[in-house]
Design a protein around this motif. Structure first.
Motif, short mmCIF file in Angstrom:
data_model
loop_
_atom_site.label_atom_id
_atom_site.label_comp_id
_atom_site.label_asym_id
_atom_site.label_seq_id
_atom_site.Cartn_x
_atom_site.Cartn_y
_atom_site.Cartn_z
N ARG A 1 2.31 -9.75 0.84
CA ARG A 1 1.31 -9.90 -0.19
C ARG A 1 1.47 -8.79 -1.23
NH1 ARG A 1 -4.69 -9.14 1.73
NH2 ARG A 1 -3.96 -6.99 1.81
N ARG A 2 1.53 -9.18 -2.47
CA ARG A 2 1.65 -8.21 -3.57
C ARG A 2 0.27 -7.81 -4.05
NH1 ARG A 2 6.72 -6.04 -3.64
NH2 ARG A 2 8.26 -7.71 -3.34
N GLY A 3 0.03 -6.52 -4.10
CA GLY A 3 -1.26 -6.05 -4.58
C GLY A 3 -1.28 -4.54 -4.62
N GLY A 4 -1.99 -3.97 -5.57
CA GLY A 4 -2.03 -2.53 -5.70
C GLY A 4 -0.68 -1.99 -6.10
N ARG A 5 -0.35 -0.81 -5.62
CA ARG A 5 0.93 -0.18 -5.96
C ARG A 5 2.01 -0.63 -5.00
NH1 ARG A 5 -0.03 6.11 -7.63
NH2 ARG A 5 -1.23 5.73 -9.55
N GLY A 6 2.95 -1.38 -5.49
CA GLY A 6 4.11 -1.77 -4.68
C GLY A 6 3.85 -2.85 -3.65
N GLY A 7 2.60 -3.23 -3.42
CA GLY A 7 2.29 -4.26 -2.44
C GLY A 7 2.40 -3.75 -1.02
N ARG A 8 1.87 -4.52 -0.07
CA ARG A 8 1.91 -4.14 1.34
C ARG A 8 2.34 -5.33 2.18
NH1 ARG A 8 -3.82 -1.75 2.82
NH2 ARG A 8 -4.46 -3.60 1.64
N ALA A 9 3.04 -5.06 3.28
CA ALA A 9 3.49 -6.12 4.18
C ALA A 9 2.36 -6.51 5.12
CB ALA A 9 4.71 -5.67 4.97
N VAL A 10 2.10 -7.80 5.25
CA VAL A 10 1.07 -8.32 6.14
C VAL A 10 1.75 -9.11 7.25
CG1 VAL A 10 -0.99 -9.77 6.34
CG2 VAL A 10 -0.60 -8.43 4.25
N VAL A 11 1.50 -8.74 8.49
CA VAL A 11 2.10 -9.40 9.65
C VAL A 11 1.00 -10.08 10.45
CG1 VAL A 11 3.56 -9.10 11.68
CG2 VAL A 11 3.87 -7.62 9.70
N VAL A 12 1.17 -11.37 10.73
CA VAL A 12 0.16 -12.15 11.44
C VAL A 12 0.82 -12.90 12.58
CG1 VAL A 12 -1.59 -13.95 11.23
CG2 VAL A 12 -1.13 -12.45 9.28
N GLY A 13 0.24 -12.87 13.77
CA GLY A 13 0.80 -13.62 14.89
C GLY A 13 0.29 -13.11 16.22
N VAL B 1 -5.60 -14.03 16.99
CA VAL B 1 -4.49 -13.93 16.04
C VAL B 1 -4.52 -12.51 15.48
CG1 VAL B 1 -3.48 -14.83 13.92
CG2 VAL B 1 -4.70 -16.38 15.47
N HIS B 2 -3.53 -11.71 15.83
CA HIS B 2 -3.50 -10.30 15.46
C HIS B 2 -2.94 -10.13 14.05
CE1 HIS B 2 -4.46 -8.80 19.55
NE2 HIS B 2 -3.96 -9.99 19.88
N VAL B 3 -3.41 -9.08 13.37
CA VAL B 3 -3.04 -8.84 11.97
C VAL B 3 -2.65 -7.38 11.80
CG1 VAL B 3 -3.78 -8.96 9.56
CG2 VAL B 3 -4.67 -10.62 11.22
N GLY B 4 -1.52 -7.17 11.13
CA GLY B 4 -1.10 -5.82 10.76
C GLY B 4 -0.88 -5.75 9.26
N VAL B 5 -1.35 -4.66 8.64
CA VAL B 5 -1.23 -4.50 7.19
C VAL B 5 -0.58 -3.15 6.91
CG1 VAL B 5 -2.47 -4.39 5.00
CG2 VAL B 5 -3.29 -5.90 6.81
N GLY B 6 0.52 -3.18 6.17
CA GLY B 6 1.18 -1.95 5.78
C GLY B 6 1.67 -1.13 6.95
N GLY B 7 2.10 -1.77 8.04
CA GLY B 7 2.60 -1.05 9.19
C GLY B 7 1.54 -0.55 10.15
N ARG B 8 0.26 -0.82 9.87
CA ARG B 8 -0.82 -0.40 10.74
C ARG B 8 -1.59 -1.61 11.23
NH1 ARG B 8 -4.60 3.90 8.05
NH2 ARG B 8 -5.49 3.71 10.15
N TYR B 9 -2.10 -1.50 12.46
CA TYR B 9 -2.86 -2.60 13.05
C TYR B 9 -4.21 -2.70 12.37
CZ TYR B 9 -4.98 -5.53 16.65
OH TYR B 9 -5.61 -6.54 17.33
N ALA B 10 -4.55 -3.91 11.88
CA ALA B 10 -5.81 -4.11 11.15
C ALA B 10 -6.89 -4.73 12.02
CB ALA B 10 -5.57 -5.00 9.93
#
Length: 264
Positions: A5-17, A41-50
């Motif tokens: 997902r692109r957003g803010g500065r440089g965007g962040r990687a979102v991992v779902v599964g 359904v687990h979610v990680g945002v920017g390398g951290r568990y959300a």
């Protein structure tokens, strides 16, 4: 599944599964207690568990009656093949009356389970893209075509065009009724033919009469076979009872629910 997902500065990687997948991409993944029947359904945002999103599917109103109807129709064993977590699968199986539960399966594992099933023939019912390979390898594949995927419908032997799971029971009943009436018609034809041959061998039946009697035998078998086109009294009573039960169940059914459990 991985989404960027692109957003803010440089965007962040979102991992779902699943937890195992998200743990390979993020840090801080941990088990979160869920209620029976829920899938996380687990979610990680920017390398951290959300956190985790808890999803709960409402069981179709006619599911329990469908399983009971299959047992009444002669199906000895029912099996659930699902990619959901085992606690969720077992909770649903207990609620609707499934005998054998196989949880946490990928499509290839489902195919292997059907191929190795001891009881034959195997009828598989599904509606998703992932069900297409299993429908193809089953002895009888039944696709729910009203809201299911095209791939599932193309791989199946039978396609149910109405959004009614109990139609699978009717398909089994029609198949069994057709085979029963067919064997009865064969028995009538063979029995009459043997009786006429014995009478003819004794010299008591002229040839011209024997020819006409053979036509009568053929007509009798055809008329008897037409019984396969109409349900019996027990089937009609069963259909009426199930429709009443399902109608009440649908009036009480709530929509599919999903809620987020925030865990930072």
């Amino acid at each position: 599944m991985r989404v960027r997902r692109r957003g803010g500065r440089g965007g962040r990687a979102v991992v779902v599964g699943k937890a195992s997948f998200v743990a390979g991409e993020t840090t801080g993944v941990r088990d979160v207690p869920l209620e029976p029947g829920q899938t996380g359904v687990h979610v990680g945002v920017g390398g951290r568990y959300a956190g985790v999103v808890a999803l709960a599917d409402e069981v179709r109103a006619e599911t329990a009656e469908t399983l009971a109807g299959l047992h009444r129709s002669g199906v000895r064993t029912t099996m659930m093949l699902t990619g959901d977590a085992e606690p969720t699968a077992r909770h649903i199986a207990t609620e609707i009356g499934i005998d054998d539960v196989r949880a946490g399966l990928l499509p290839e594992h489902k195919v292997e389970a059907v191929r190795k099933a001891a009881a034959r023939p195997v009828m598989m019912v599904g509606d998703g893209v992932n069900d297409a390979p299993v429908l193809a390898v089953a002895d009888v594949g039944v696709a729910m075509g009203a809201k299911g995927s095209t791939a599932a419908s193309e791989s199946a032997d039978v396609v149910v065009m109405l959004d009614d799971l109990y139609r699978t029971v009717r398909a089994v009943q029609i198949g069994r009724r057709t085979m029963r009436v067919a064997w009865q018609a064969i028995g009538i034809g063979v029995g009459f033919s043997v009786a006429l041959m014995l009478v003819a061998a004794a010299g008591l039946l002229p040839a011209i009469v024997g020819a006409w009697m053979q036509e009568v035998v053929d007509l009798t078998c055809i008329l008897w076979a037409l019984l396969a086109s109409r349900p019996g009294r027990e089937e009609r009573a069963d259909h009426a009872r199930v429709e009443a039960v399902v109608r009440v169940g649908r009036e009480r059914t709530t929509p599919v629910s999903g809620r987020a459990l925030a865990r930072q």
